[in-house]
Scaffold this active site. Structure first.
Site, short mmCIF file in Angstrom:
data_model
loop_
_atom_site.label_atom_id
_atom_site.label_comp_id
_atom_site.label_asym_id
_atom_site.label_seq_id
_atom_site.Cartn_x
_atom_site.Cartn_y
_atom_site.Cartn_z
N SER A 29 0.94 -1.18 -0.05
CA SER A 29 0.00 0.11 0.08
C SER A 29 0.99 1.10 0.00
O SER A 29 1.88 1.50 0.94
CB SER A 29 -0.85 0.00 1.28
OG SER A 29 -1.77 -0.87 1.06
N HIS A 60 -3.24 0.41 -4.78
CA HIS A 60 -2.78 -0.75 -5.61
C HIS A 60 -2.93 -0.71 -7.13
O HIS A 60 -4.19 -0.45 -7.27
CB HIS A 60 -3.29 -2.33 -5.06
CG HIS A 60 -2.74 -2.13 -3.68
ND1 HIS A 60 -1.72 -2.93 -3.17
CD2 HIS A 60 -3.69 -1.74 -2.75
CE1 HIS A 60 -2.02 -2.89 -1.75
NE2 HIS A 60 -2.86 -2.27 -1.32
N HIS A 82 -5.32 -9.61 -2.07
CA HIS A 82 -5.48 -9.94 -0.50
C HIS A 82 -6.86 -11.22 -0.55
O HIS A 82 -7.67 -10.85 -1.29
CB HIS A 82 -5.95 -8.86 0.16
CG HIS A 82 -5.04 -7.76 0.23
ND1 HIS A 82 -5.04 -6.78 -1.14
CD2 HIS A 82 -4.05 -7.34 0.71
CE1 HIS A 82 -4.07 -5.73 -0.97
NE2 HIS A 82 -3.63 -6.10 -0.01
N TYR A 84 -8.98 -10.62 1.74
CA TYR A 84 -10.33 -9.88 1.91
C TYR A 84 -11.05 -9.63 0.75
O TYR A 84 -12.29 -9.30 0.86
CB TYR A 84 -9.95 -8.72 3.15
CG TYR A 84 -9.09 -7.66 2.51
CD1 TYR A 84 -9.62 -6.78 1.69
CD2 TYR A 84 -7.93 -7.55 2.85
CE1 TYR A 84 -8.85 -5.64 1.07
CE2 TYR A 84 -6.94 -6.48 2.48
CZ TYR A 84 -7.63 -5.69 1.59
OH TYR A 84 -6.77 -4.49 1.02
N GLU A 85 -10.35 -9.56 -0.49
CA GLU A 85 -11.05 -9.17 -1.52
C GLU A 85 -11.98 -10.48 -1.89
O GLU A 85 -12.64 -10.11 -3.21
CB GLU A 85 -10.18 -8.68 -2.86
CG GLU A 85 -9.26 -7.59 -2.27
CD GLU A 85 -8.26 -7.08 -3.30
OE1 GLU A 85 -8.38 -7.03 -4.49
OE2 GLU A 85 -7.15 -7.42 -2.78
N ALA A 112 2.19 -2.24 4.26
CA ALA A 112 1.63 -1.44 5.51
C ALA A 112 1.22 -2.32 6.79
O ALA A 112 0.45 -3.10 6.36
CB ALA A 112 0.56 -0.35 5.01
N MET A 210 -2.59 -7.06 6.52
CA MET A 210 -3.61 -8.21 6.02
C MET A 210 -2.95 -8.83 4.50
O MET A 210 -3.63 -9.13 3.52
CB MET A 210 -4.62 -7.21 5.60
CG MET A 210 -5.55 -6.75 6.60
SD MET A 210 -6.76 -5.46 6.10
CE MET A 210 -7.12 -4.61 7.61
N SER A 211 -1.71 -9.01 4.63
CA SER A 211 -1.20 -9.60 3.39
C SER A 211 0.19 -10.24 3.69
O SER A 211 0.42 -10.76 4.60
CB SER A 211 -0.90 -8.42 2.31
OG SER A 211 0.36 -7.41 3.04
N ASN A 234 0.63 2.86 11.58
CA ASN A 234 -0.21 3.36 12.82
C ASN A 234 -0.09 2.38 14.31
O ASN A 234 0.50 1.40 13.97
CB ASN A 234 -1.83 3.18 12.69
CG ASN A 234 -2.04 1.65 12.06
OD1 ASN A 234 -1.82 1.51 10.85
ND2 ASN A 234 -2.49 0.74 12.84
N HIS A 246 -8.44 3.07 5.73
CA HIS A 246 -7.28 3.06 4.92
C HIS A 246 -6.49 4.52 4.43
O HIS A 246 -5.54 4.13 3.90
CB HIS A 246 -7.72 2.20 3.58
CG HIS A 246 -7.04 1.66 2.76
ND1 HIS A 246 -5.85 0.79 2.80
CD2 HIS A 246 -6.82 2.04 1.25
CE1 HIS A 246 -5.27 0.80 1.51
NE2 HIS A 246 -5.78 1.32 0.76
N1 HPA Z 1 -4.12 -3.56 10.92
C1 HPA Z 1 -4.27 -4.28 9.91
N2 HPA Z 1 -3.70 -3.90 8.87
C2 HPA Z 1 -3.16 -2.80 8.66
C3 HPA Z 1 -3.08 -1.90 9.95
C4 HPA Z 1 -3.50 -2.47 10.99
O1 HPA Z 1 -3.44 -1.74 12.15
N3 HPA Z 1 -2.39 -0.85 9.56
C5 HPA Z 1 -2.01 -0.86 8.20
N4 HPA Z 1 -2.47 -1.91 7.75
#
Ligand code: HPA
Length: 275
Positions: A29, A60, A82, A84-85, A112, A210-211, A234, A246
């Site tokens: 990302s 992406h 991903h 989740y898609e 990320a 998530m990847s 974060n 996001h």
């Molecule tokens: N959790 C999951 N995926 C992420 C996060 C998070 O806090 N930050 C960036 N991608």
């Protein structure tokens, strides 16, 4: 599905005009612009590569871009898909195996992630030294293709120790803070709950995203060495007052992009096979 990697590799190799990518990169990302750093760049749309899945997430796009960085020939996957898609766990098989077929011996994965380490400042970088795959599935499930690797593979030392040393040294030379830790892959697309994050801390996770775990498993299966880098965009859920989104991920990924570029430029320079 898997024969597609041979078809794609032939198509790409025929158009590379002497470039010989040794390092494959998965750009996470907000890092897609890294391809602007490539000399002699050549791009291939995923739509022209059979078996390459179409990414559907903002930040992406779907291209394989080959070129040269600091003396090292690379091939970047600009855009991944991903779980989740709604994509199958095997979705990244063809892209990763294509990198292997065009001659790569190393894969550098970027993403990320949220940090479980509370001293982190959003935008800091973390080198991945191991992962926990909590996606609920594995990209090698199904028939095994022996042309790429055996049915069962070990995941000890999946993140290569020599590559870790090279990345650590590059960060030190550039005075870039580089955290090190374990990446936990969670399906999403909802961010985690604070209770989940507390649980993951007790499991030894340092970052959550998530990847990445599928690409790393696929890479190890076909014998690629792996290095991993997370942008910690974060603090994970419950560890700060910041609301997770996001947009926020893309904002802090963009802030970190300059350091990522510098670090990858130096790191990739150390992988110059001609030296
Ligand atoms: N959790 C999951 N995926 C992420 C996060 C998070 O806090 N930050 C960036 N991608």
């Amino acid at each position: 599905m898997t024969d597609a990697a041979f078809t794609c590799a032939e198509k790409i190799t025929n158009a590379l005009n002497g470039l010989k990518p040794k390092v494959g990169l998965v750009l996470g990302s907000g890092l897609g612009d890294f391809v602007d750093q490539l000399e002699d760049a050549r791009a291939f749309d995923y739509t022209d590569l059979p078996g390459f899945p179409q990414p559907g997430v903002e930040g992406h796009s779907g291209r394989l871009v080959a070129g040269r960085v600091n003396g090292t020939d690379v091939a970047c996957l600009q855009g991944r898909v991903h779980v989740y898609e709604g994509q199958p766990f095997q979705a990244m098989q063809t892209p990763i195996r294509t990198l292997k077929q065009i001659g790569c011996d190393t894969l550098l994965v970027t993403n990320a992630a949220g940090s479980l380490m509370t001293d982190v400042t959003p935008g800091d970088l973390m080198m991945i030294i191991d992962h926990i795959n909590l996606l609920g599935g594995n990209p090698l499930m199904g028939d095994n293709d022996e042309r790429f690797g055996p049915r069962f593979i070990g995941m000890d030392g999946a993140y290569d120790a020599d590559l870790q040393a090279a990345m650590r040294n590059a960060a030190k030379d550039l005075d870039i803070t580089l955290w090190e830790g374990v990446y936990l892959a969670y399906t999403g697309p909802s961010f985690e709950t604070p209770a989940e994050i507390r649980a993951f801390r007790t499991w030894g996770a340092d970052a959550v995203g998530m990847s990445t775990a599928p690409e790393v498993i696929l890479a190890r299966h076909c014998g690629l060495r792996v290095a991993g880098l997370s942008i910690l965009t974060n603090l994970a859920a419950g560890l700060s007052d910041m609301e997770l989104s996001h947009d926020q991920t893309l904002h802090y990924a963009a802030l970190a992009a300059k350091n990522v570029e510098r670090l990858l430029h130096a790191f990739l320079g150390t992988l110059n096979h001609d030296q």
